[in-house]
Scaffold this active site. Structure first.
Site, PDB file in Angstrom:
ATOM      1  N   ASN A   7      65.107  -9.705  76.027  1.00  0.00           N
ATOM      2  CA  ASN A   7      63.733 -10.082  75.660  1.00  0.00           C
ATOM      3  C   ASN A   7      63.555 -11.567  75.945  1.00  0.00           C
ATOM      4  O   ASN A   7      64.095 -12.413  75.236  1.00  0.00           O
ATOM      5  CB  ASN A   7      63.503  -9.773  74.176  1.00  0.00           C
ATOM      6  CG  ASN A   7      62.147 -10.255  73.702  1.00  0.00           C
ATOM      7  OD1 ASN A   7      61.255 -10.534  74.519  1.00  0.00           O
ATOM      8  ND2 ASN A   7      61.981 -10.359  72.389  1.00  0.00           N
ATOM      9  N   LYS A   9      60.874 -13.437  75.714  1.00  0.00           N
ATOM     10  CA  LYS A   9      59.917 -14.184  74.882  1.00  0.00           C
ATOM     11  C   LYS A   9      59.076 -15.112  75.774  1.00  0.00           C
ATOM     12  O   LYS A   9      58.765 -14.734  76.894  1.00  0.00           O
ATOM     13  CB  LYS A   9      60.659 -14.933  73.762  1.00  0.00           C
ATOM     14  CG  LYS A   9      61.610 -13.989  72.994  1.00  0.00           C
ATOM     15  CD  LYS A   9      62.194 -14.596  71.746  1.00  0.00           C
ATOM     16  CE  LYS A   9      63.146 -13.586  71.112  1.00  0.00           C
ATOM     17  NZ  LYS A   9      63.698 -14.040  69.842  1.00  0.00           N
ATOM     18  N   HIS A  96      57.934  -6.710  67.009  1.00  0.00           N
ATOM     19  CA  HIS A  96      58.913  -7.807  66.939  1.00  0.00           C
ATOM     20  C   HIS A  96      58.544  -8.738  65.780  1.00  0.00           C
ATOM     21  O   HIS A  96      57.351  -8.975  65.537  1.00  0.00           O
ATOM     22  CB  HIS A  96      58.941  -8.579  68.261  1.00  0.00           C
ATOM     23  CG  HIS A  96      60.118  -9.501  68.340  1.00  0.00           C
ATOM     24  ND1 HIS A  96      60.158 -10.695  67.664  1.00  0.00           N
ATOM     25  CD2 HIS A  96      61.322  -9.374  68.957  1.00  0.00           C
ATOM     26  CE1 HIS A  96      61.338 -11.278  67.888  1.00  0.00           C
ATOM     27  NE2 HIS A  96      62.058 -10.493  68.659  1.00  0.00           N
ATOM     28  N   GLU A 165      66.614  -5.881  63.899  1.00  0.00           N
ATOM     29  CA  GLU A 165      66.791  -7.324  64.072  1.00  0.00           C
ATOM     30  C   GLU A 165      66.543  -8.026  62.743  1.00  0.00           C
ATOM     31  O   GLU A 165      65.377  -8.276  62.384  1.00  0.00           O
ATOM     32  CB  GLU A 165      65.786  -7.871  65.092  1.00  0.00           C
ATOM     33  CG  GLU A 165      65.929  -7.308  66.483  1.00  0.00           C
ATOM     34  CD  GLU A 165      65.367  -8.271  67.537  1.00  0.00           C
ATOM     35  OE1 GLU A 165      66.162  -8.769  68.334  1.00  0.00           O
ATOM     36  OE2 GLU A 165      64.157  -8.525  67.535  1.00  0.00           O
TER      37      GLU A 165
HETATM   38  P1  13P Z   1      68.290 -14.103  69.895  1.00  0.00           P
HETATM   39  O1  13P Z   1      69.242 -13.219  70.697  1.00  0.00           O
HETATM   40  O2  13P Z   1      67.900 -15.328  70.622  1.00  0.00           O
HETATM   41  O3  13P Z   1      68.787 -14.309  68.510  1.00  0.00           O
HETATM   42  O4  13P Z   1      66.916 -13.268  69.767  1.00  0.00           O
HETATM   43  C1  13P Z   1      66.932 -11.968  69.306  1.00  0.00           C
HETATM   44  C2  13P Z   1      65.587 -11.384  69.494  1.00  0.00           C
HETATM   45  O5  13P Z   1      64.640 -11.692  68.793  1.00  0.00           O
HETATM   46  C3  13P Z   1      65.399 -10.425  70.585  1.00  0.00           C
HETATM   47  O6  13P Z   1      64.186  -9.771  70.477  1.00  0.00           O
END
Ligand code: 13P
Length: 247
Positions: A7, A9, A96, A165
């Site tokens: 992901n 972002k 998310h 998560e």
């Molecule tokens: P990180 O792997 O940077 O902790 O992020 C996890 C996340 O939110 C994936 O959607």
């Protein structure tokens, strides 16, 4: 089947496809390649170009979110599941914590899930407790609520993946203990079996996954893969996660 979902972002410009080309070339030759899938969710701006490039190759492209209405509408900056599908995405994340914290409600999430499925997108539905919820021993009740308020048995089970998560673990370098993670994953699968009256969909873990800790997760057989943030922006780091998982 295991899943390694990257992901991105708010990261990436057209040239960033070079990161994915390297991952794709490792993936195409990896002796373990039939055991897993690699999916990457770049920002909306890159979905069309990346989907076109990876069509017929190994990596699959998805979106990071979708709007809670379908087709076209007069909602500024909104992107519907139909629009996402039309540019070649095959997956979408929904729920998310970054987006929940901006005000996504259960009602919105239900619409996102059902409209994404209607457009034949596979949904990666994200759940997770916050730091204070964990501290107050509310993890299980929070997860149960997030699952039950949004998913139901009418949903196409084979088109749903759940990503656990913990919010406190995202980008923090902190991960749950193996014991906690195993218990929580088993709990999530139990709830999902109840909702779907049968086998649970795949359940992934996300939060500070990297090449150093991916081998630890391997011992927890109940985890079907990972949702990877930071480490998915580097081909080496992402490949290391896969390599060390299968070592
Ligand atoms: P990180 O792997 O940077 O902790 O992020 C996890 C996340 O939110 C994936 O959607």
């Amino acid at each position: 089947m295991r899943y390694f979902i990257g992901n991105w972002k708010m990261f990436g410009v057209p040239n960033s496809i070079n990161i994915l080309k390297k991952i794709n070339s490792f993936y195409s030759k990896d002796k373990n390649r039939n055991k897993y899938r690699v999916i990457v969710t770049p920002p909306y701006t890159l979905i069309q170009a990346y989907s076109a490039y990876f069509k017929g190759k190994k990596i699959t492209i998805g979106a990071q979110n979708c709007y809670q209405k379908d087709g076209f509408s007069s909602d500024t900056a909104a992107v519907s599941p139909y629009m996402i599908k039309s540019v070649g995405a095959e997956y979408t994340l929904v729920g998310h914590s970054d987006n929940r914290s901006e005000g996504e409600t259960d009602f919105m999430l239900r619409n996102k899930v059902s409209l994404a499925l209607k457009n034949n997108l596979t949904v990666v539905y994200c759940i997770g407790e916050s730091k204070s919820e964990k501290k107050n021993k509310r993890t299980f009740s929070v997860l149960k609520r997030q699952l039950k308020k949004v998913l139901d048995k009418k949903i196409k089970k084979n088109k749903i993946i759940v990503a656990y998560e913990p919010v406190w673990s995202i980008g923090s370098g902190k991960i749950p203990t193996s014991d906690d993670l195993k218990k929580t994953t088993l709990y999530i699968k139990k709830i999902l079996r109840g909702i779907f009256k049968g086998k649970s969909p795949a359940v992934l873990y996300g939060g500070s996954v990297n090449g150093e800790n991916s081998a630890l997760f391997k011992k927890i057989k109940e985890i079907d893969g990972f949702l990877i943030g930071g480490a998915s922006k580097s081909s080496k780091k992402f490949i290391d996660i896969i390599k060390n998982y299968y070592r």
